[in-house]
Design an enzyme around this catalytic site. Sequence first.
Site, PDB file in Angstrom:
ATOM      1  CG  ASN A  28      18.659  58.950  88.645  1.00 49.81           C
ATOM      2  OD1 ASN A  28      17.223  59.037  89.025  1.00 49.81           O
ATOM      3  ND2 ASN A  28      19.272  58.321  89.304  1.00 49.81           N
ATOM      4  CD  GLU A  68      18.823  56.358 100.683  1.00 52.13           C
ATOM      5  OE1 GLU A  68      20.321  56.514  99.256  1.00 52.13           O
ATOM      6  OE2 GLU A  68      18.166  55.543 101.348  1.00 52.13           O
ATOM      7  CB  CYS A 113      21.982  57.103  93.025  1.00 50.04           C
ATOM      8  SG  CYS A 113      21.303  55.202  93.827  1.00 50.04           S
ATOM      9  CD  GLU A 154      14.584  56.265  99.516  1.00 54.47           C
ATOM     10  OE1 GLU A 154      13.604  57.031  99.247  1.00 54.47           O
ATOM     11  OE2 GLU A 154      15.524  55.839  98.362  1.00 54.47           O
TER      12      GLU A 154
HETATM   13  P1  NAD Z   1      19.355  67.432  92.248  1.00 56.38           P
HETATM   14  O1  NAD Z   1      20.180  67.281  93.344  1.00 56.38           O
HETATM   15  O2  NAD Z   1      20.003  68.035  91.575  1.00 56.38           O
HETATM   16  O3  NAD Z   1      17.910  67.356  92.262  1.00 56.38           O
HETATM   17  C1  NAD Z   1      16.814  66.564  93.172  1.00 56.38           C
HETATM   18  C2  NAD Z   1      15.423  67.397  93.261  1.00 56.38           C
HETATM   19  O4  NAD Z   1      15.451  68.198  94.423  1.00 56.38           O
HETATM   20  C3  NAD Z   1      14.573  68.297  91.833  1.00 56.38           C
HETATM   21  O5  NAD Z   1      13.713  67.366  92.071  1.00 56.38           O
HETATM   22  C4  NAD Z   1      15.271  68.778  92.189  1.00 56.38           C
HETATM   23  O6  NAD Z   1      14.144  69.989  92.084  1.00 56.38           O
HETATM   24  C5  NAD Z   1      14.915  69.161  93.871  1.00 56.38           C
HETATM   25  N1  NAD Z   1      15.758  70.500  94.289  1.00 56.38           N
HETATM   26  C6  NAD Z   1      16.731  71.094  94.025  1.00 56.38           C
HETATM   27  N2  NAD Z   1      16.985  72.652  94.831  1.00 56.38           N
HETATM   28  C7  NAD Z   1      16.340  71.653  96.253  1.00 56.38           C
HETATM   29  C8  NAD Z   1      16.442  72.721  97.510  1.00 56.38           C
HETATM   30  N3  NAD Z   1      17.174  73.231  97.911  1.00 56.38           N
HETATM   31  N4  NAD Z   1      15.969  72.228  98.017  1.00 56.38           N
HETATM   32  C9  NAD Z   1      14.950  71.178  97.650  1.00 56.38           C
HETATM   33  N5  NAD Z   1      15.239  70.057  96.846  1.00 56.38           N
HETATM   34  C10 NAD Z   1      15.587  71.024  95.303  1.00 56.38           C
HETATM   35  O7  NAD Z   1      19.672  66.284  91.671  1.00 56.38           O
HETATM   36  P2  NAD Z   1      19.928  65.158  90.221  1.00 56.38           P
HETATM   37  O8  NAD Z   1      20.624  66.447  89.234  1.00 56.38           O
HETATM   38  O9  NAD Z   1      17.888  65.600  90.083  1.00 56.38           O
HETATM   39  O10 NAD Z   1      20.172  64.345  90.683  1.00 56.38           O
HETATM   40  C11 NAD Z   1      21.081  63.721  90.263  1.00 56.38           C
HETATM   41  C12 NAD Z   1      21.907  62.992  91.552  1.00 56.38           C
HETATM   42  O11 NAD Z   1      20.870  62.222  92.262  1.00 56.38           O
HETATM   43  C13 NAD Z   1      23.435  61.994  91.262  1.00 56.38           C
HETATM   44  O12 NAD Z   1      23.577  62.559  92.653  1.00 56.38           O
HETATM   45  C14 NAD Z   1      22.925  61.090  92.129  1.00 56.38           C
HETATM   46  O13 NAD Z   1      24.096  59.858  92.636  1.00 56.38           O
HETATM   47  C15 NAD Z   1      22.024  60.959  92.796  1.00 56.38           C
HETATM   48  N6  NAD Z   1      20.947  59.860  92.994  1.00 56.38           N
HETATM   49  C16 NAD Z   1      21.202  59.306  94.264  1.00 56.38           C
HETATM   50  C17 NAD Z   1      20.260  58.303  94.422  1.00 56.38           C
HETATM   51  C18 NAD Z   1      20.178  57.279  96.244  1.00 56.38           C
HETATM   52  O14 NAD Z   1      19.311  56.805  96.216  1.00 56.38           O
HETATM   53  N7  NAD Z   1      21.158  57.774  97.101  1.00 56.38           N
HETATM   54  C19 NAD Z   1      19.369  57.626  93.838  1.00 56.38           C
HETATM   55  C20 NAD Z   1      19.436  58.142  92.594  1.00 56.38           C
HETATM   56  C21 NAD Z   1      20.147  59.349  92.276  1.00 56.38           C
END
Ligand code: NAD
Length: 487
Positions: free
Chosen positions: A159, A255, A289, A465
């Site tokens: 995102n 996060e 997020c 963070e």
């Molecule tokens: P995601 O969890 O699908 O993927 C995030 C990252 O993790 C990607 O690089 C992905 O390839 C990697 N990944 C996937 N499976 C993994 C595994 N088993 N082990 C290690 N890494 C793995 O998330 P997304 O769809 O890319 O992002 C959207 C989500 O992120 C939403 O839920 C959003 O709320 C959250 N988000 C949170 C924050 C925060 O600061 N709290 C900020 C931005 C986004």
Amino acid sequence: MAQRRPSKRIKGGAMQAFSNLVGGLNASATDFYDVKNPATLDVVAQAPISTVDALDDAVAAANAAATGTWANDLLARKAMLAQCADRIESGSEELANLLSLEQGKPLAAARAEIAIAVRLIRHYAQKDAHKETLRRRESDYVDVVRAPIGTVGLIVPWNYPITILMMKLAPALWAGNTVVIKPAPSTPLTTLKLCAQLADILPAGVVNTITGEGNIGQALVEHAGIRKVSFTGSTPTGIRVMSSAAATLKRLTLELGGNDAAIVCHDANVDAIAPRIFANAFTNAGQLCCAIKRLYVHRSLFDQMVEKLTEIAGNWRVGPGLDPATQMGPLNNAAQRDHVRALLDDALTHGGTIHVGGDSLGEYAGYFLKPAIVSGVSDESRLVKEEQFGPALPVLPFDTVDEAIERANASEFGLGGSVWSTDVSAAAEAASRLEAVNLYVNQHAVPPDPELPFGGMKTSGFGYEMGEWGCDDFSIRKVLNVSMGVA
Ligand code: NAD
């Protein structure tokens, strides 16, 4: 300075294939995948599919660089971070274009994202060491000594690929760690380009990248050569990360997802706040997020608020990121678009009303959804309970602030929340009762500020963070007990 091969061009030179950075060099790869523009589904470029061997190389390079001057000389690191900021800034237009193409966001928002990254890294380039004494007496004193953790894995979502990367990378490097970065599969290109620029400045091996799907992310988390993982992503993936990290007892910052509530009290000025509430809920097509994801409005203002938000949404210009008229781009990928559409369909099935939006843009092949304002849904509906992470906002009436807080807190998530009122101190008291970490009054989700920590509770994760707490999360804090008596 590292000598690097140029990025590879594939089949007649039409398509550029990006490279990972390992040990200061472009890493060779045999397999690549297409990274697509989510507005048009045209291929932007190709990224490598990292193997476990490539991961081993990246971790070995990071471990080799994690000692000596890099780990021990904060002044030298700060000077290099300042150069990194200048380097990113000088190439920011190219980075912003690429970010808009692969992520989908408007070019102005992509420019702002690169500018935030520059600001973050500049902040750490000027940040002094944090000195802390726990006890000082005539006979003895106790100091905190901070040391780097070692090699840290940084796993980033799609995102805000560059803002979120830099919220991790800048403090990790400031604290003397080395890193292996894993960007999201749909948005690796800007990260690879930016890291290649940093390789001209940083010692070889300080920054390394791997790309691909979740399996290589999991291998990174499991890797014995990685001492900590800072992960931003969804809650289900965060749970998998925590379980993968258990065997090596890795330090973790998680996060994760959010479902932020905003509570609009009876004395708020709807005309004044509706545009700001709308902007927070729909910025980055709702893929933030800490966007407002549930809007609770006092019953006396409810109809007025729905009407105002509907009007703003109807006039919002949706289109490809590089079109200067665009205020909101597509969603980043098909799965996310389908998820948001499914939540809207569920709302309709259960008697909800979509006042505006929710439909696609016919003229483009990509993952567009026009901003949707929804009412008539219960707290138990999927759109309210689940994280939509997209352009669909449920608006819900309430009668008392206590009731609104209770309903806001009845969520598995605990990232952020806000209260909007002309009575600022009453709103601050109410906001502090929210079960979330990032609390706001008459605003929501301010842009990342390196002086202020950001984090989550409940299933939104743990750790921080930015701010001193965030720096602490990238350091080992040792407790040095010194007796003043002669040995
Ligand atoms: P995601 O969890 O699908 O993927 C995030 C990252 O993790 C990607 O690089 C992905 O390839 C990697 N990944 C996937 N499976 C993994 C595994 N088993 N082990 C290690 N890494 C793995 O998330 P997304 O769809 O890319 O992002 C959207 C989500 O992120 C939403 O839920 C959003 O709320 C959250 N988000 C949170 C924050 C925060 O600061 N709290 C900020 C931005 C986004």
